[in-house]
Design a protein around this motif. Structure first.
Motif, PDB file in Angstrom:
ATOM      1  N   THR A 413      58.522  50.615  54.540  1.00  0.00           N
ATOM      2  CA  THR A 413      59.793  50.338  53.862  1.00  0.00           C
ATOM      3  C   THR A 413      60.614  51.621  53.746  1.00  0.00           C
ATOM      4  O   THR A 413      61.823  51.627  54.003  1.00  0.00           O
ATOM      5  CB  THR A 413      59.537  49.767  52.440  1.00  0.00           C
ATOM      6  N   ALA A 414      59.946  52.711  53.386  1.00  0.00           N
ATOM      7  CA  ALA A 414      60.649  53.981  53.216  1.00  0.00           C
ATOM      8  C   ALA A 414      61.253  54.455  54.544  1.00  0.00           C
ATOM      9  O   ALA A 414      62.386  54.933  54.587  1.00  0.00           O
ATOM     10  CB  ALA A 414      59.684  55.028  52.668  1.00  0.00           C
ATOM     11  N   VAL A 415      60.506  54.303  55.619  1.00  0.00           N
ATOM     12  CA  VAL A 415      60.989  54.757  56.936  1.00  0.00           C
ATOM     13  C   VAL A 415      62.141  53.874  57.414  1.00  0.00           C
ATOM     14  O   VAL A 415      63.184  54.356  57.864  1.00  0.00           O
ATOM     15  CB  VAL A 415      59.823  54.748  57.964  1.00  0.00           C
ATOM     16  N   VAL A 416      61.937  52.560  57.283  1.00  0.00           N
ATOM     17  CA  VAL A 416      62.934  51.592  57.747  1.00  0.00           C
ATOM     18  C   VAL A 416      64.259  51.756  57.015  1.00  0.00           C
ATOM     19  O   VAL A 416      65.335  51.646  57.601  1.00  0.00           O
ATOM     20  CB  VAL A 416      62.355  50.160  57.497  1.00  0.00           C
ATOM     21  N   SER A 417      64.196  52.061  55.724  1.00  0.00           N
ATOM     22  CA  SER A 417      65.432  52.099  54.938  1.00  0.00           C
ATOM     23  C   SER A 417      66.116  53.471  54.948  1.00  0.00           C
ATOM     24  O   SER A 417      67.220  53.606  54.438  1.00  0.00           O
ATOM     25  CB  SER A 417      65.144  51.677  53.487  1.00  0.00           C
ATOM     26  N   ASN A 418      65.455  54.455  55.551  1.00  0.00           N
ATOM     27  CA  ASN A 418      66.033  55.799  55.519  1.00  0.00           C
ATOM     28  C   ASN A 418      67.285  55.890  56.404  1.00  0.00           C
ATOM     29  O   ASN A 418      67.232  55.600  57.602  1.00  0.00           O
ATOM     30  CB  ASN A 418      64.977  56.816  55.986  1.00  0.00           C
ATOM     31  N   LYS A 419      68.391  56.311  55.792  1.00  0.00           N
ATOM     32  CA  LYS A 419      69.667  56.330  56.537  1.00  0.00           C
ATOM     33  C   LYS A 419      69.660  57.369  57.652  1.00  0.00           C
ATOM     34  O   LYS A 419      70.267  57.184  58.698  1.00  0.00           O
ATOM     35  CB  LYS A 419      70.825  56.609  55.571  1.00  0.00           C
ATOM     36  N   LEU A 420      68.955  58.483  57.424  1.00  0.00           N
ATOM     37  CA  LEU A 420      68.920  59.527  58.462  1.00  0.00           C
ATOM     38  C   LEU A 420      68.206  59.039  59.726  1.00  0.00           C
ATOM     39  O   LEU A 420      68.398  59.571  60.809  1.00  0.00           O
ATOM     40  CB  LEU A 420      68.188  60.769  57.937  1.00  0.00           C
ATOM     41  N   LEU A 421      67.345  58.043  59.561  1.00  0.00           N
ATOM     42  CA  LEU A 421      66.595  57.530  60.719  1.00  0.00           C
ATOM     43  C   LEU A 421      67.179  56.217  61.238  1.00  0.00           C
ATOM     44  O   LEU A 421      66.541  55.528  62.035  1.00  0.00           O
ATOM     45  CB  LEU A 421      65.118  57.321  60.330  1.00  0.00           C
ATOM     46  N   ALA A 422      68.405  55.897  60.775  1.00  0.00           N
ATOM     47  CA  ALA A 422      68.960  54.572  61.078  1.00  0.00           C
ATOM     48  C   ALA A 422      69.104  54.305  62.582  1.00  0.00           C
ATOM     49  O   ALA A 422      69.031  53.159  63.020  1.00  0.00           O
ATOM     50  CB  ALA A 422      70.311  54.412  60.394  1.00  0.00           C
ATOM     51  N   LYS A 423      69.274  55.380  63.379  1.00  0.00           N
ATOM     52  CA  LYS A 423      69.478  55.152  64.824  1.00  0.00           C
ATOM     53  C   LYS A 423      68.185  55.284  65.617  1.00  0.00           C
ATOM     54  O   LYS A 423      68.192  55.216  66.844  1.00  0.00           O
ATOM     55  CB  LYS A 423      70.499  56.153  65.344  1.00  0.00           C
ATOM     56  N   THR A 424      67.108  55.551  64.922  1.00  0.00           N
ATOM     57  CA  THR A 424      65.831  55.765  65.626  1.00  0.00           C
ATOM     58  C   THR A 424      65.165  54.419  65.929  1.00  0.00           C
ATOM     59  O   THR A 424      65.112  53.549  65.061  1.00  0.00           O
ATOM     60  CB  THR A 424      64.894  56.603  64.721  1.00  0.00           C
ATOM     61  N   ASN A 425      64.672  54.279  67.163  1.00  0.00           N
ATOM     62  CA  ASN A 425      63.906  53.056  67.495  1.00  0.00           C
ATOM     63  C   ASN A 425      62.619  53.066  66.708  1.00  0.00           C
ATOM     64  O   ASN A 425      61.950  54.095  66.647  1.00  0.00           O
ATOM     65  CB  ASN A 425      63.471  53.059  68.967  1.00  0.00           C
ATOM     66  N   LEU A 426      62.254  51.928  66.170  1.00  0.00           N
ATOM     67  CA  LEU A 426      60.974  51.862  65.464  1.00  0.00           C
ATOM     68  C   LEU A 426      60.031  50.955  66.242  1.00  0.00           C
ATOM     69  O   LEU A 426      60.404  49.836  66.614  1.00  0.00           O
ATOM     70  CB  LEU A 426      61.177  51.303  64.056  1.00  0.00           C
ATOM     71  N   ILE A 427      58.856  51.475  66.528  1.00  0.00           N
ATOM     72  CA  ILE A 427      57.848  50.673  67.236  1.00  0.00           C
ATOM     73  C   ILE A 427      56.637  50.602  66.317  1.00  0.00           C
ATOM     74  O   ILE A 427      56.075  51.637  65.945  1.00  0.00           O
ATOM     75  CB  ILE A 427      57.474  51.329  68.578  1.00  0.00           C
ATOM     76  N   LEU A 428      56.286  49.400  65.945  1.00  0.00           N
ATOM     77  CA  LEU A 428      55.198  49.225  64.978  1.00  0.00           C
ATOM     78  C   LEU A 428      53.896  48.873  65.691  1.00  0.00           C
ATOM     79  O   LEU A 428      53.866  47.959  66.513  1.00  0.00           O
ATOM     80  CB  LEU A 428      55.580  48.111  63.995  1.00  0.00           C
ATOM     81  N   PHE A 429      52.851  49.631  65.388  1.00  0.00           N
ATOM     82  CA  PHE A 429      51.514  49.271  65.872  1.00  0.00           C
ATOM     83  C   PHE A 429      50.732  48.723  64.678  1.00  0.00           C
ATOM     84  O   PHE A 429      50.442  49.475  63.737  1.00  0.00           O
ATOM     85  CB  PHE A 429      50.756  50.514  66.392  1.00  0.00           C
ATOM     86  N   LEU A 430      50.442  47.427  64.684  1.00  0.00           N
ATOM     87  CA  LEU A 430      49.519  46.883  63.683  1.00  0.00           C
ATOM     88  C   LEU A 430      48.144  47.177  64.278  1.00  0.00           C
ATOM     89  O   LEU A 430      47.666  46.464  65.162  1.00  0.00           O
ATOM     90  CB  LEU A 430      49.779  45.396  63.457  1.00  0.00           C
ATOM     91  N   ASN A 431      47.543  48.251  63.803  1.00  0.00           N
ATOM     92  CA  ASN A 431      46.395  48.835  64.511  1.00  0.00           C
ATOM     93  C   ASN A 431      45.053  48.424  63.897  1.00  0.00           C
ATOM     94  O   ASN A 431      44.996  47.850  62.825  1.00  0.00           O
ATOM     95  CB  ASN A 431      46.551  50.369  64.505  1.00  0.00           C
ATOM     96  N   LYS A 432      44.008  48.778  64.613  1.00  0.00           N
ATOM     97  CA  LYS A 432      42.617  48.507  64.237  1.00  0.00           C
ATOM     98  C   LYS A 432      42.351  46.999  64.162  1.00  0.00           C
ATOM     99  O   LYS A 432      41.680  46.515  63.253  1.00  0.00           O
ATOM    100  CB  LYS A 432      42.256  49.207  62.929  1.00  0.00           C
ATOM    101  N   VAL A 433      42.921  46.277  65.124  1.00  0.00           N
ATOM    102  CA  VAL A 433      42.730  44.816  65.120  1.00  0.00           C
ATOM    103  C   VAL A 433      41.266  44.442  65.362  1.00  0.00           C
ATOM    104  O   VAL A 433      40.798  43.410  64.893  1.00  0.00           O
ATOM    105  CB  VAL A 433      43.637  44.113  66.162  1.00  0.00           C
TER     106      VAL A 433
END
Ligand SMILES: Nc1nc2c(ncn2[C@@H]2O[C@H](COP(=O)(O)OP(=O)(O)OP(=O)(O)O)[C@@H](O)[C@H]2O)c(=O)[nH]1
Ligand SMILES: [Mg+2]
Length: 521
Positions: A413-433
């Motif tokens: 949530t903190a990363v997604v909502s950060n305005k400084l990172l607003a233009k950064t692509n976010l790739i989520l790994f739901l890891n350790k499946v």
């Protein structure tokens, strides 16, 4: 400068006519007649300019000589124009040189960031990756000994619980009261020297300035004291310095000779002691009372980081050299930020690009102090965010009251909502499946730890779908700009599936970055 350079090149190539042409242009000479096309206005020769005088056409030039000279000068002009064009193309190319692709690996501690980086290295720099096997061999030995310390401590606790007076005894669960038998206690005594290996290896790691115990500076001279160290983990800051300690030839990173990479005569190498204890180690781990005692104390070693007890025969073999798979499973906590640069190629366009990958240690103090680190990374192209979804039933080591899955969602949530990172692509790994799968299959119920999971089936498909939705919902609600939800279910110790995911990400990032640089329209 290009023109002077060009003159120089042409002089050097012996093209005197061209040189003549260039010098006259550079000196901005306007010669009386022959240099210029007929019909152009004639200007007088500047007698004070020695170059102009030197390069002026000979006096008393016959019409044939003049014709020949003009022809030569036309050819020279053509060559000169071609060079101009070449230089200008080169300038454009340099200007359009794409920026390096920057990737930031983010997530809580033990989420799999460094393991993802290892996959990148294995894919793109396999020789260098494999040349580091001696260093990983030492870390694996450390991981093995750490697992045994946990078992030996659990046996000691079980033994003292069973020895307590019966009233106190009754207050413990029945499994806690399992008394290790004589054989187990004898095995424990024989294996205690293993703890010295931990000290030896930690001391060697500490000889590099930047290694620390995860909870503070390492004290290399401290006596072996398992109780004092319980729960602490060795952590490392620099990816380079510590590796050199274990490399036979740190310069020869290209060596592929498996047996030569380890210094087998090193007197500090714990391989011989591990091999001598191997039988006892295997007997202890296979002992049914040990699994009962561990289960009674809520210890699930199989799911913990750096677990090698199912490969004891291999890792304690004489002249053991880790496989790629073992290196990916090895656990060494990262402190601070480390940057790794590599050149990756695009198989389709034949283009190679510089990738800068930042691995940020996931300890809470680092990732929580966001204002400090965000400005350093506001120009990264992509963040690969790792959330270890198997940790739904675990608490943070640093803060035992905080659920690890809740912490991951918080950080996301903190990363997604950060305005400084607003233009950064976010790739989520739901890891350790893989661990999530085995936990659910063993009967651990997600709804016991995540009440909102409700009555959904306690299987992998439902659980992973549910978690994916939760993370997506955060993105939709909290991102300052609409963003695509790139999400992968991953097991980053499985090279095959991870290679596939990372290759896709790399291609997308390359194309995205090239587009940015106007190379692909
Ligand atoms: N079974 C399994 N183990 C994994 C997976 N991903 C990582 N691990 C293991 O989990 C441990 C922790 O992984 P790391 O990559 O060191 O975690 P990290 O995010 O870099 O942790 P910090 O450096 O503390 O921030 C290592 O022993 C890995 O081998 C996975 O998908 N499945
Ligand atoms: Mg790490």
């Amino acid at each position: 400068m290009p023109r002077v350079l060009k003159s120089f090149i042409m002089e050097a190539s012996g093209n005197r006519a061209t040189a003549h042409y260039l010098i006259t242009r550079r000196a901005d000479l306007s010669l009386s007649s022959p240099l210029h096309a007929p019909g152009l206005p004639m200007r007088s020769l500047d007698e004070s300019d020695p170059i102009a005088v030197a390069m002026a056409p000979p006096e008393n030039e016959s019409p044939e000589e003049r014709e020949l000279r003009v022809q030569k000068e036309r050819a020279a002009k053509q060559v000169s124009d071609e060079i101009d064009e070449q230089l200008s193309r080169e300038q454009q190319r340099v200007k359009r040189q794409p920026k390096p692709v920057k990737i930031l690996l983010l997530g809580q501690s033990e989420s799999g960031k460094s393991t993802t980086l290892k996959n990148f290295q294995l894919m793109h720099e396999p020789k260098a990756f494999r040349a580091e096997r001696p260093s990983w061999r030492a870390i694996i030995q450390l991981n093995v000994v750490r697992s045994f310390r946990i078992i030996l401590d659990a046996l000691a606790r079980a033994s003292s619980a069973a020895d307590r007076p019966s009233s106190a005894h009754r207050s413990h669960s029945s499994s806690n009261a399992i008394r290790p038998d004589g054989e187990l206690l004898a095995l424990r005594t024989r294996l205690l020297p293993l703890l010295q290996i931990e000290d030896t290896l930690e001391r060697r790691l500490s000889s590099t300035d930047d290694s620390r115990s995860a909870d503070g500076p390492a004290n290399p001279r401290s006596p072996t004291n398992p109780a004092r160290r319980a729960g602490k983990e060795v952590a490392i800051n620099s990816a380079v310095a510590w590796k050199k300690v274990f490399m036979r030839d740190p310069a020869g990173r290209d060596s592929v000779d498996t047996q030569n990479v380890v210094d087998w005569d090193d007197p500090d190498d714990p391989g011989a002691m591990l091999h001598a204890c191997s039988g006892d180690m295997q007997r202890l781990w296979a002992h049914p009372t040990v699994s009962a005692i561990l289960a009674g104390q809520g210890i699930r070693l199989q799911e913990s980081s750096g677990f090698f007890l199912d490969s004891l025969e291999a890792v304690t073999a004489p002249q053991y050299v880790p496989t790629d798979d073992h290196i990916l499973r090895a656990r060494l906590k990262t402190l601070g930020v480390s940057e790794h640069r590599m050149r990756l190629s695009d198989p389709h366009g034949g283009i190679t690009r510089e990738f800068h990958i930042f691995d940020v240690g996931g300890q809470r103090s680092m990732v929580r102090s966001r204002p400090k680190w965000v400005p350093y990374f506001d120009d990264v192209d992509s963040i690969i965010f790792l959330a270890p979804i198997s940790a739904f039933d675990q608490a943070l080591a640093e803060e035992p009251t905080v659920n690890r899955l809740a912490d991951s969602l918080d950080l996301w949530t903190a990363v997604v909502s950060n305005k400084l990172l607003a233009k950064t692509n976010l790739i989520l790994f739901l890891n350790k499946v893989d661990i999530l799968q085995s936990k659910l299959a063993s009967g651990i119920r997600m709804s016991d730890f995540l009440p909102t999971y409700g009555l959904r089936p306690n299987d992998f498909d439902s659980a992973s779908r549910y978690l994916r939705k939760q993370f997506n919902a955060v993105l939709k609600q909290s991102s300052p700009t609409p963003r695509v939800f790139y999400c992968h279910l991953t097991n980053v110790i499985d090279t095959k599936s991870t290679t596939y995911v990372l290759a896709n990400i790399k291609d997308v990032l390359m194309r995205f970055n090239l587009k940015e640089s106007y190379l692909i329209l």
